[in-house]
Scaffold this motif. Structure first.
Motif, PDB file in Angstrom:
ATOM      1  N   THR A  78     -42.963  67.340  23.147  1.00 20.81           N
ATOM      2  CA  THR A  78     -42.441  65.970  23.221  1.00 20.81           C
ATOM      3  C   THR A  78     -41.174  65.798  22.399  1.00 20.81           C
ATOM      4  OG1 THR A  78     -44.744  65.255  23.340  1.00 20.81           O
ATOM      5  CG2 THR A  78     -43.103  63.551  22.995  1.00 20.81           C
ATOM      6  N   ASN A  79     -41.167  66.295  21.161  1.00 21.21           N
ATOM      7  CA  ASN A  79     -39.985  66.056  20.312  1.00 21.21           C
ATOM      8  C   ASN A  79     -38.964  67.201  20.371  1.00 21.21           C
ATOM      9  OD1 ASN A  79     -41.073  68.016  18.678  1.00 21.21           O
ATOM     10  ND2 ASN A  79     -41.192  66.748  16.847  1.00 21.21           N
ATOM     11  N   SER A  80     -39.224  68.220  21.192  1.00 19.18           N
ATOM     12  CA  SER A  80     -38.231  69.303  21.303  1.00 19.18           C
ATOM     13  C   SER A  80     -36.926  68.789  21.894  1.00 19.18           C
ATOM     14  CB  SER A  80     -38.788  70.464  22.130  1.00 19.18           C
ATOM     15  OG  SER A  80     -39.031  70.045  23.455  1.00 19.18           O
ATOM     16  N   THR A  81     -37.022  67.786  22.762  1.00 17.34           N
ATOM     17  CA  THR A  81     -35.810  67.183  23.317  1.00 17.34           C
ATOM     18  C   THR A  81     -34.983  66.529  22.223  1.00 17.34           C
ATOM     19  OG1 THR A  81     -36.986  66.785  25.382  1.00 17.34           O
ATOM     20  CG2 THR A  81     -34.954  65.556  25.042  1.00 17.34           C
ATOM     21  N   LEU A  82     -35.653  65.895  21.264  1.00 11.97           N
ATOM     22  CA  LEU A  82     -34.943  65.280  20.135  1.00 11.97           C
ATOM     23  C   LEU A  82     -34.258  66.339  19.280  1.00 11.97           C
ATOM     24  CD1 LEU A  82     -37.584  62.593  19.057  1.00 11.97           C
ATOM     25  CD2 LEU A  82     -35.437  62.214  20.293  1.00 11.97           C
ATOM     26  N   LEU A  83     -34.921  67.482  19.092  1.00 12.48           N
ATOM     27  CA  LEU A  83     -34.303  68.565  18.320  1.00 12.48           C
ATOM     28  C   LEU A  83     -33.077  69.134  19.029  1.00 12.48           C
ATOM     29  CD1 LEU A  83     -37.438  70.473  16.965  1.00 12.48           C
ATOM     30  CD2 LEU A  83     -35.799  69.105  15.680  1.00 12.48           C
ATOM     31  N   ILE A  84     -33.182  69.286  20.331  1.00 11.46           N
ATOM     32  CA  ILE A  84     -32.024  69.759  21.096  1.00 11.46           C
ATOM     33  C   ILE A  84     -30.893  68.747  20.974  1.00 11.46           C
ATOM     34  CG2 ILE A  84     -31.147  70.242  23.429  1.00 11.46           C
ATOM     35  CD1 ILE A  84     -33.937  71.440  24.029  1.00 11.46           C
ATOM     36  N   GLY A  85     -31.235  67.465  21.013  1.00 11.20           N
ATOM     37  CA  GLY A  85     -30.231  66.417  20.837  1.00 11.20           C
ATOM     38  C   GLY A  85     -29.550  66.507  19.485  1.00 11.20           C
ATOM     39  N   LYS A  86     -30.325  66.849  18.427  1.00  9.73           N
ATOM     40  CA  LYS A  86     -29.728  67.004  17.087  1.00  9.73           C
ATOM     41  C   LYS A  86     -28.766  68.187  17.047  1.00  9.73           C
ATOM     42  CE  LYS A  86     -32.364  64.975  13.457  1.00  9.73           C
ATOM     43  NZ  LYS A  86     -32.829  65.156  12.124  1.00  9.73           N
ATOM     44  N   VAL A  87     -29.163  69.278  17.668  1.00  5.78           N
ATOM     45  CA  VAL A  87     -28.298  70.466  17.689  1.00  5.78           C
ATOM     46  C   VAL A  87     -26.995  70.153  18.440  1.00  5.78           C
ATOM     47  CG1 VAL A  87     -28.084  72.816  18.589  1.00  5.78           C
ATOM     48  CG2 VAL A  87     -30.183  72.118  17.438  1.00  5.78           C
ATOM     49  N   VAL A  88     -27.128  69.527  19.598  1.00  2.90           N
ATOM     50  CA  VAL A  88     -25.948  69.174  20.376  1.00  2.90           C
ATOM     51  C   VAL A  88     -25.108  68.141  19.627  1.00  2.90           C
ATOM     52  CG1 VAL A  88     -25.141  68.165  22.547  1.00  2.90           C
ATOM     53  CG2 VAL A  88     -27.026  69.790  22.564  1.00  2.90           C
ATOM     54  N   GLY A  89     -25.763  67.225  18.926  1.00  2.00           N
ATOM     55  CA  GLY A  89     -25.044  66.241  18.118  1.00  2.00           C
ATOM     56  C   GLY A  89     -24.229  66.907  17.018  1.00  2.00           C
ATOM     57  N   GLY A  90     -24.784  67.956  16.418  1.00  2.00           N
ATOM     58  CA  GLY A  90     -24.046  68.705  15.400  1.00  2.00           C
ATOM     59  C   GLY A  90     -22.796  69.341  15.990  1.00  2.00           C
ATOM     60  N   ILE A  91     -22.928  69.887  17.188  1.00  2.00           N
ATOM     61  CA  ILE A  91     -21.768  70.481  17.868  1.00  2.00           C
ATOM     62  C   ILE A  91     -20.721  69.404  18.133  1.00  2.00           C
ATOM     63  CG2 ILE A  91     -21.019  71.563  20.031  1.00  2.00           C
ATOM     64  CD1 ILE A  91     -23.784  72.981  20.048  1.00  2.00           C
ATOM     65  N   ASP A  92     -21.180  68.219  18.504  1.00  2.00           N
ATOM     66  CA  ASP A  92     -20.262  67.109  18.754  1.00  2.00           C
ATOM     67  C   ASP A  92     -19.463  66.763  17.492  1.00  2.00           C
ATOM     68  OD1 ASP A  92     -19.261  65.452  20.698  1.00  2.00           O
ATOM     69  OD2 ASP A  92     -20.668  63.822  20.278  1.00  2.00           O
ATOM     70  N   TYR A  93     -20.130  66.733  16.352  1.00  2.00           N
ATOM     71  CA  TYR A  93     -19.410  66.474  15.092  1.00  2.00           C
ATOM     72  C   TYR A  93     -18.386  67.571  14.801  1.00  2.00           C
ATOM     73  CZ  TYR A  93     -22.398  62.575  13.763  1.00  2.00           C
ATOM     74  OH  TYR A  93     -23.043  61.374  13.709  1.00  2.00           O
ATOM     75  N   TYR A  94     -18.739  68.808  15.093  1.00  2.00           N
ATOM     76  CA  TYR A  94     -17.785  69.905  14.904  1.00  2.00           C
ATOM     77  C   TYR A  94     -16.545  69.715  15.782  1.00  2.00           C
ATOM     78  CZ  TYR A  94     -21.364  72.599  12.365  1.00  2.00           C
ATOM     79  OH  TYR A  94     -22.291  73.039  11.457  1.00  2.00           O
ATOM     80  N   LEU A  95     -16.767  69.327  17.033  1.00  9.68           N
ATOM     81  CA  LEU A  95     -15.637  69.120  17.939  1.00  9.68           C
ATOM     82  C   LEU A  95     -14.738  67.975  17.469  1.00  9.68           C
ATOM     83  CD1 LEU A  95     -17.396  69.649  21.373  1.00  9.68           C
ATOM     84  CD2 LEU A  95     -15.579  71.056  20.386  1.00  9.68           C
ATOM     85  N   ILE A  96     -15.338  66.908  16.972  1.00  8.96           N
ATOM     86  CA  ILE A  96     -14.538  65.801  16.441  1.00  8.96           C
ATOM     87  C   ILE A  96     -13.758  66.275  15.217  1.00  8.96           C
ATOM     88  CG2 ILE A  96     -14.648  63.515  15.365  1.00  8.96           C
ATOM     89  CD1 ILE A  96     -17.144  63.022  17.187  1.00  8.96           C
ATOM     90  N   GLY A  97     -14.391  67.102  14.385  1.00  7.48           N
ATOM     91  CA  GLY A  97     -13.707  67.675  13.225  1.00  7.48           C
ATOM     92  C   GLY A  97     -12.524  68.535  13.640  1.00  7.48           C
ATOM     93  N   ILE A  98     -12.691  69.301  14.699  1.00  5.23           N
ATOM     94  CA  ILE A  98     -11.596  70.131  15.204  1.00  5.23           C
ATOM     95  C   ILE A  98     -10.461  69.248  15.727  1.00  5.23           C
ATOM     96  CG2 ILE A  98     -10.955  71.738  17.056  1.00  5.23           C
ATOM     97  CD1 ILE A  98     -13.757  73.034  16.626  1.00  5.23           C
ATOM     98  N   ALA A  99     -10.811  68.154  16.421  1.00 12.12           N
ATOM     99  CA  ALA A  99      -9.780  67.230  16.911  1.00 12.12           C
ATOM    100  C   ALA A  99      -8.992  66.640  15.741  1.00 12.12           C
ATOM    101  CB  ALA A  99     -10.412  66.115  17.746  1.00 12.12           C
ATOM    102  N   LEU A 100      -9.682  66.275  14.667  1.00 13.18           N
ATOM    103  CA  LEU A 100      -8.992  65.738  13.486  1.00 13.18           C
ATOM    104  C   LEU A 100      -8.113  66.797  12.833  1.00 13.18           C
ATOM    105  CD1 LEU A 100     -11.862  63.579  11.968  1.00 13.18           C
ATOM    106  CD2 LEU A 100      -9.712  62.747  12.946  1.00 13.18           C
ATOM    107  N   LEU A 101      -8.590  68.028  12.817  1.00 13.15           N
ATOM    108  CA  LEU A 101      -7.809  69.130  12.263  1.00 13.15           C
ATOM    109  C   LEU A 101      -6.530  69.347  13.077  1.00 13.15           C
ATOM    110  CD1 LEU A 101      -8.315  71.192   9.951  1.00 13.15           C
ATOM    111  CD2 LEU A 101      -9.203  72.736  11.682  1.00 13.15           C
ATOM    112  N   ILE A 102      -6.655  69.373  14.390  1.00 15.33           N
ATOM    113  CA  ILE A 102      -5.487  69.541  15.259  1.00 15.33           C
ATOM    114  C   ILE A 102      -4.519  68.384  15.064  1.00 15.33           C
ATOM    115  CG2 ILE A 102      -4.731  69.539  17.678  1.00 15.33           C
ATOM    116  CD1 ILE A 102      -7.304  71.119  18.316  1.00 15.33           C
ATOM    117  N   PHE A 103      -5.050  67.165  14.944  1.00 14.99           N
ATOM    118  CA  PHE A 103      -4.186  66.005  14.730  1.00 14.99           C
ATOM    119  C   PHE A 103      -3.418  66.146  13.418  1.00 14.99           C
ATOM    120  CE2 PHE A 103      -3.542  61.824  12.788  1.00 14.99           C
ATOM    121  CZ  PHE A 103      -2.719  61.238  13.738  1.00 14.99           C
ATOM    122  N   GLY A 104      -4.113  66.505  12.343  1.00 13.06           N
ATOM    123  CA  GLY A 104      -3.451  66.650  11.048  1.00 13.06           C
ATOM    124  C   GLY A 104      -2.383  67.731  11.065  1.00 13.06           C
ATOM    125  N   TYR A 105      -2.716  68.892  11.606  1.00 10.11           N
ATOM    126  CA  TYR A 105      -1.740  69.975  11.704  1.00 10.11           C
ATOM    127  C   TYR A 105      -0.555  69.562  12.565  1.00 10.11           C
ATOM    128  CZ  TYR A 105      -4.825  73.572   9.700  1.00 10.11           C
ATOM    129  OH  TYR A 105      -5.604  74.330   8.884  1.00 10.11           O
TER     130      TYR A 105
END
Length: 178
Positions: A64-91
């Protein structure tokens, strides 16, 4: 204006132009803030990933909660991508307005040197757009992981969403070849 014309500029005009040229340094504020925001996003993404991993290692997951865990993992990847976008913007802002990043120019790897080498505002927009679209695809995927299909209308909407994600990914692939 020719070199001879520049010599005839008044001292007040030259002083004003030097002031205007130095005023570009105000862009250091968004550069520094975007780099700090990038670090923040990387920290939040790492926390999300470690939190999900901790739950898995402790055995606190069920079907039942494995879907929530997958969502957390994917959410972490999403934060990484936003961080990369901010890095590209700053550079990009730094390179466009202040100066080229010298260590980047000295890197023997042509691939890495071109990764963040921003030569125009359009180039910066293109690189940011690609990262943002990928982040949106990941966010949509995160939402779709827990989507419960109970009617034919919901199934059709789910399929349409998957089709739009695939089309977005295809369009991103097409921009690389141009």
């Amino acid at each position: 204006m020719t070199q001879r014309g520049r010599l005839q500029a008044s001292p007040m005009e030259r002083s004003f132009e030097r002031l205007i040229w130095k005023f570009r340094l105000i862009t250091l504020i968004p550069v520094v803030m975007s780099l700090l925001g990038s670090v923040s996003c990387f920290a939040i993404g790492t926390y999300a990933e470690l939190s999900a991993l901790n739950k898995v290692l402790q055995g606190h997951f069920t079907y039942t909660n494995s879907t929530l865990l997958i969502g957390k993992v994917v959410g972490g990847i999403d934060y990484y991508l936003i961080g990369i976008a901010l890095l590209i913007f700053g550079y990009g802002i730094y390179e466009l307005v202040i100066s080229d990043i010298d260590p980047c120019q000295q890197d023997p790897s042509e691939i890495r040197r071109n990764l963040l080498n921003i030569e125009s505002l359009d180039g910066l927009k293109q690189k940011l757009t690609k990262v943002i679209v990928v982040a949106l695809i990941v966010t949509a995927f995160k939402s779709m992981v827990g989507f419960q299909v109970s009617t034919i209308t919901e199934l059709l909407m789910f399929c349409a969403g998957v089709l739009m994600l695939a089309f977005s990914a295809w369009l991103l692939g097409q921009t690389r070849s141009h």
